[in-house]
Design a protein around this motif. Structure first.
Motif, PDB file in Angstrom:
ATOM      1  N   LEU A   1       0.896  -1.097  -0.027  1.00  0.00           N
ATOM      2  CA  LEU A   1       0.074   0.011   0.125  1.00  0.00           C
ATOM      3  C   LEU A   1       0.861   1.381   0.076  1.00  0.00           C
ATOM      4  CD1 LEU A   1      -3.000   0.682   0.341  1.00  0.00           C
ATOM      5  CD2 LEU A   1      -3.003   0.763   2.439  1.00  0.00           C
ATOM      6  N   ARG A   2       2.041   1.180   0.713  1.00  0.00           N
ATOM      7  CA  ARG A   2       2.822   2.214   0.824  1.00  0.00           C
ATOM      8  C   ARG A   2       3.532   2.735  -0.509  1.00  0.00           C
ATOM      9  NH1 ARG A   2       3.626   7.261   3.004  1.00  0.00           N
ATOM     10  NH2 ARG A   2       5.668   7.852   1.996  1.00  0.00           N
ATOM     11  N   ALA A   3       3.740   1.248  -1.054  1.00  0.00           N
ATOM     12  CA  ALA A   3       4.748   1.638  -2.223  1.00  0.00           C
ATOM     13  C   ALA A   3       3.612   2.238  -3.467  1.00  0.00           C
ATOM     14  CB  ALA A   3       5.359   0.069  -2.675  1.00  0.00           C
ATOM     15  N   SER A   4       2.520   1.643  -3.563  1.00  0.00           N
ATOM     16  CA  SER A   4       1.453   2.335  -4.394  1.00  0.00           C
ATOM     17  C   SER A   4       1.425   3.661  -4.433  1.00  0.00           C
ATOM     18  CB  SER A   4       0.193   1.536  -4.351  1.00  0.00           C
ATOM     19  OG  SER A   4       0.296  -0.122  -4.486  1.00  0.00           O
ATOM     20  N   TRP A   5       1.153   4.035  -2.864  1.00  0.00           N
ATOM     21  CA  TRP A   5       0.804   5.426  -2.635  1.00  0.00           C
ATOM     22  C   TRP A   5       2.220   6.312  -3.355  1.00  0.00           C
ATOM     23  CZ3 TRP A   5      -1.990   9.333  -2.506  1.00  0.00           C
ATOM     24  CH2 TRP A   5      -1.730  10.751  -1.879  1.00  0.00           C
ATOM     25  N   ASP A   6       3.146   5.797  -3.084  1.00  0.00           N
ATOM     26  CA  ASP A   6       4.448   6.558  -3.241  1.00  0.00           C
ATOM     27  C   ASP A   6       4.490   6.736  -4.889  1.00  0.00           C
ATOM     28  OD1 ASP A   6       5.235   6.736  -0.665  1.00  0.00           O
ATOM     29  OD2 ASP A   6       6.859   5.086  -0.938  1.00  0.00           O
ATOM     30  N   ARG A   7       4.285   5.716  -5.680  1.00  0.00           N
ATOM     31  CA  ARG A   7       4.226   5.572  -6.901  1.00  0.00           C
ATOM     32  C   ARG A   7       3.098   6.775  -7.568  1.00  0.00           C
ATOM     33  NH1 ARG A   7       7.050   1.890  -5.167  1.00  0.00           N
ATOM     34  NH2 ARG A   7       8.601   1.169  -6.131  1.00  0.00           N
ATOM     35  N   VAL A   8       1.802   6.595  -6.805  1.00  0.00           N
ATOM     36  CA  VAL A   8       0.732   7.431  -7.516  1.00  0.00           C
ATOM     37  C   VAL A   8       1.201   8.986  -7.347  1.00  0.00           C
ATOM     38  CG1 VAL A   8      -1.462   8.238  -7.137  1.00  0.00           C
ATOM     39  CG2 VAL A   8      -1.047   5.764  -7.202  1.00  0.00           C
ATOM     40  N   LEU A   9       1.688   9.038  -6.060  1.00  0.00           N
ATOM     41  CA  LEU A   9       2.028  10.509  -5.770  1.00  0.00           C
ATOM     42  C   LEU A   9       3.329  11.158  -6.837  1.00  0.00           C
ATOM     43  CD1 LEU A   9       1.606  13.247  -4.075  1.00  0.00           C
ATOM     44  CD2 LEU A   9       3.224  12.186  -2.279  1.00  0.00           C
ATOM     45  N   ALA A  10       4.174  10.435  -6.975  1.00  0.00           N
ATOM     46  CA  ALA A  10       5.445  10.693  -7.608  1.00  0.00           C
ATOM     47  C   ALA A  10       5.161  10.695  -8.971  1.00  0.00           C
ATOM     48  CB  ALA A  10       6.516   9.462  -7.456  1.00  0.00           C
ATOM     49  N   CYS A  11       3.977   9.914  -9.404  1.00  0.00           N
ATOM     50  CA  CYS A  11       3.768   9.948 -10.834  1.00  0.00           C
ATOM     51  C   CYS A  11       2.931  11.346 -11.082  1.00  0.00           C
ATOM     52  CB  CYS A  11       2.990   8.788 -11.445  1.00  0.00           C
ATOM     53  SG  CYS A  11       3.790   7.472 -11.601  1.00  0.00           S
ATOM     54  N   ALA A  12       1.939  11.587  -9.954  1.00  0.00           N
ATOM     55  CA  ALA A  12       1.528  12.897 -10.282  1.00  0.00           C
ATOM     56  C   ALA A  12       2.724  14.139 -10.539  1.00  0.00           C
ATOM     57  CB  ALA A  12       0.367  12.873  -9.170  1.00  0.00           C
ATOM     58  N   ILE A  13       3.221  14.043  -9.589  1.00  0.00           N
ATOM     59  CA  ILE A  13       4.182  15.269  -9.634  1.00  0.00           C
ATOM     60  C   ILE A  13       4.916  15.188 -10.836  1.00  0.00           C
ATOM     61  CG2 ILE A  13       6.411  16.013  -8.566  1.00  0.00           C
ATOM     62  CD1 ILE A  13       5.480  14.636  -5.776  1.00  0.00           C
ATOM     63  N   ALA A  14       5.362  13.965 -11.352  1.00  0.00           N
ATOM     64  CA  ALA A  14       6.092  13.801 -12.537  1.00  0.00           C
ATOM     65  C   ALA A  14       5.572  14.591 -13.759  1.00  0.00           C
ATOM     66  CB  ALA A  14       6.474  12.509 -12.967  1.00  0.00           C
ATOM     67  N   MET A  15       3.968  14.282 -13.865  1.00  0.00           N
ATOM     68  CA  MET A  15       3.080  14.602 -15.079  1.00  0.00           C
ATOM     69  C   MET A  15       3.171  16.191 -15.065  1.00  0.00           C
ATOM     70  SD  MET A  15       0.071  11.829 -15.827  1.00  0.00           S
ATOM     71  CE  MET A  15      -0.341  11.464 -14.059  1.00  0.00           C
ATOM     72  N   GLY A  16       3.000  16.629 -13.800  1.00  0.00           N
ATOM     73  CA  GLY A  16       2.946  18.042 -13.627  1.00  0.00           C
ATOM     74  C   GLY A  16       4.113  18.765 -14.050  1.00  0.00           C
ATOM     75  N   LEU A  17       5.361  18.254 -13.443  1.00  0.00           N
ATOM     76  CA  LEU A  17       6.557  18.932 -13.648  1.00  0.00           C
ATOM     77  C   LEU A  17       7.014  18.825 -15.459  1.00  0.00           C
ATOM     78  CD1 LEU A  17       8.811  17.914 -10.565  1.00  0.00           C
ATOM     79  CD2 LEU A  17       7.847  20.404 -11.310  1.00  0.00           C
ATOM     80  N   SER A  18       6.517  17.544 -15.647  1.00  0.00           N
ATOM     81  CA  SER A  18       7.044  17.318 -17.283  1.00  0.00           C
ATOM     82  C   SER A  18       6.165  18.221 -18.262  1.00  0.00           C
ATOM     83  CB  SER A  18       6.518  16.032 -17.629  1.00  0.00           C
ATOM     84  OG  SER A  18       7.144  14.812 -16.712  1.00  0.00           O
ATOM     85  N   SER A  19       4.794  18.557 -17.919  1.00  0.00           N
ATOM     86  CA  SER A  19       4.054  19.383 -18.710  1.00  0.00           C
ATOM     87  C   SER A  19       4.580  20.751 -18.501  1.00  0.00           C
ATOM     88  CB  SER A  19       2.473  19.363 -18.090  1.00  0.00           C
ATOM     89  OG  SER A  19       2.012  18.289 -18.154  1.00  0.00           O
ATOM     90  N   LEU A  20       5.164  21.269 -17.343  1.00  0.00           N
ATOM     91  CA  LEU A  20       5.654  22.356 -17.151  1.00  0.00           C
ATOM     92  C   LEU A  20       7.028  22.797 -17.913  1.00  0.00           C
ATOM     93  CD1 LEU A  20       5.449  25.236 -15.716  1.00  0.00           C
ATOM     94  CD2 LEU A  20       6.614  24.421 -13.735  1.00  0.00           C
ATOM     95  N   PHE A  21       7.951  21.767 -17.631  1.00  0.00           N
ATOM     96  CA  PHE A  21       9.386  21.989 -18.196  1.00  0.00           C
ATOM     97  C   PHE A  21       9.274  21.715 -19.677  1.00  0.00           C
ATOM     98  CE2 PHE A  21      10.576  22.131 -13.948  1.00  0.00           C
ATOM     99  CZ  PHE A  21      12.032  22.439 -13.871  1.00  0.00           C
ATOM    100  N   PHE A  22       8.768  20.722 -20.186  1.00  0.00           N
ATOM    101  CA  PHE A  22       8.897  20.501 -21.529  1.00  0.00           C
ATOM    102  C   PHE A  22       8.278  21.760 -22.494  1.00  0.00           C
ATOM    103  CE2 PHE A  22       9.442  15.843 -20.285  1.00  0.00           C
ATOM    104  CZ  PHE A  22      10.620  15.709 -20.641  1.00  0.00           C
ATOM    105  N   GLU A  23       6.890  22.095 -21.849  1.00  0.00           N
ATOM    106  CA  GLU A  23       6.198  23.013 -22.641  1.00  0.00           C
ATOM    107  C   GLU A  23       7.046  24.372 -22.642  1.00  0.00           C
ATOM    108  OE1 GLU A  23       3.473  22.822 -24.738  1.00  0.00           O
ATOM    109  OE2 GLU A  23       4.047  20.769 -24.603  1.00  0.00           O
ATOM    110  N   MET A  24       7.809  24.640 -21.621  1.00  0.00           N
ATOM    111  CA  MET A  24       8.519  25.995 -21.621  1.00  0.00           C
ATOM    112  C   MET A  24       9.878  25.938 -22.099  1.00  0.00           C
ATOM    113  SD  MET A  24       7.556  27.048 -17.557  1.00  0.00           S
ATOM    114  CE  MET A  24       8.701  28.466 -17.426  1.00  0.00           C
ATOM    115  N   PHE A  25      10.432  24.724 -21.878  1.00  0.00           N
ATOM    116  CA  PHE A  25      11.852  24.863 -22.376  1.00  0.00           C
ATOM    117  C   PHE A  25      12.144  23.792 -23.424  1.00  0.00           C
ATOM    118  CE2 PHE A  25      11.865  25.492 -17.638  1.00  0.00           C
ATOM    119  CZ  PHE A  25      12.253  26.896 -17.520  1.00  0.00           C
ATOM    120  N   GLY A  26      11.107  23.200 -23.994  1.00  0.00           N
ATOM    121  CA  GLY A  26      11.219  22.494 -24.977  1.00  0.00           C
ATOM    122  C   GLY A  26      11.605  20.842 -24.898  1.00  0.00           C
TER     123      GLY A  26
END
Length: 331
Positions: free
Chosen positions: A50-75
């Motif tokens: 359960l802990r591993a699953s929560w860690d991955r859900v949270l990390a994936c959500a953060i990754a999608m948010g930062l990816s959208s921001l960085f790639f769209e802003m800096f290429g």
């Protein structure tokens, strides 16, 4: 070498296949990543899974948010991935989702490969996460009960305690010192294995934070420490004295009581009566006799501590192996 496939291996193999099939059936891109998430999230216990699953859900959500921001802003350039990881990893660690860094990095690379951030792309990645982690959680709903093995450990440890007590009896009565001490090493090993399994069993029960078996083995460990500590005092007794025979009788009775049944108070009472009887006996006449009686008195005091430890234990209720009335492990 014996080849053995454990239940966790079976669950991982089956869960990975199911996750990939389901993700492919749903028409998700990069559907094999769902299988990777399932492998990463199937753990030894339910709580860890359960802990591993929560860690991955949270990390994936953060990754999608930062990816959208960085790639769209800096290429979409490899250098941007490096800079983004320099931000993402500390953020994931601060969010206590460090275990999800590797799996969420895969999500980042999916977005990088797509070349643009779209709603359908983010929905696809979210689908991979839900399928992969969801299948892992479902597979981990089944955890085999450890009660049977824990009960076996209990019986083995109690048998060893009995053998150790009888060796003490043999020495006190006959001065027999041929014992190789095998039960001491074996008991220490059994206690470590039993505690580890009991601790794991706690993590497989989401609604409880303690395990009576774990408490029981901790008590046994403390009692075992007392026994190990007192053995040198017994084996150093220079001669056979009257008190030694009384203690031998007591230890022989006690060895028969290392089994289910609430008899600890009975043996405490016997011990106190024996100590009172010692006080009325004639004083030692020689230094050798004095040392022997001092060692025996030390032994008796330690056995009192041994019995008092048991009083703090509530008891184990074996559904199949013992009746409700025999729910305590005596001595």
């Amino acid at each position: 070498m014996k080849f053995r496939i454990g239940y966790r291996t079976v669950k991982t193999a089956l869960g990975t296949a199911i996750a990939i099939i389901l993700a492919q059936y749903l028409g998700l891109e990069n559907f094999t990543s769902a299988g990777i998430l399932t492998i990463l999230c199937i753990k030894v216990t339910k709580k860890r899974s359960l802990r591993a699953s929560w860690d991955r859900v949270l990390a994936c959500a953060i990754a999608m948010g930062l990816s959208s921001l960085f790639f769209e802003m800096f290429g979409y350039h490899p250098v941007v991935i490096g800079f983004m990881l320099m931000v993402f990893i500390p953020v994931a660690v601060m969010a206590r989702a460090a275990d999800g860094i590797v799996s969420s990095s895969v999500i980042m690379l999916h977005i990088y490969s797509a070349g643009q951030v779209t709603f359908s792309l983010l929905l696809n990645e979210l689908g991979i996460v839900i399928v992969g982690i969801g299948v892992a959680l479902l597979m981990n709903l089944y955890m085999p009960s450890a009660d049977q093995q824990l009960h076996k450990y209990q019986i083995q440890i109690e048998e060893n305690f009995k053998k150790i007590f009888l060796e003490i009896v043999s020495f006190l009565r006959n001065g027999d010192s041929r014992w190789d001490g095998r039960e001491l090493t074996e008991t220490a090993d059994l206690l470590e294995k039993a505690k580890a399994l009991a601790s794991q069993d706690v993590e497989n029960n989401l609604m409880r934070n303690e395990n009576l078996y774990y408490q029981y083995f901790k008590i046994r460990e403390k009692q075992f420490d007392l026994i190990e500590r007192v053995l040198p005092a017994v084996t150093s007794i220079p001669s056979i004295v009257e008190q030694g025979e009384l203690i031998a009788d007591f230890m022989e009775e006690l060895s028969e009581a290392v089994k289910p049944g609430n008899t600890v108070l009975v043996y405490l009472e016997k011990l106190y009566r024996m100590k009172t009887e010692f006080e009325t006996m004639e004083l030692p006449k020689t230094r050798e006799e004095f040392e022997a009686r001092a060692s025996l008195l030390h032994f008796v005091n330690e056995m009192e501590s041994y019995l008092l430890l048991k009083r703090s234990f509530k008891g184990i209720n074996h559904k199949n192996s013992m009746n409700q009335n025999d729910s305590e492990v005596a001595n």
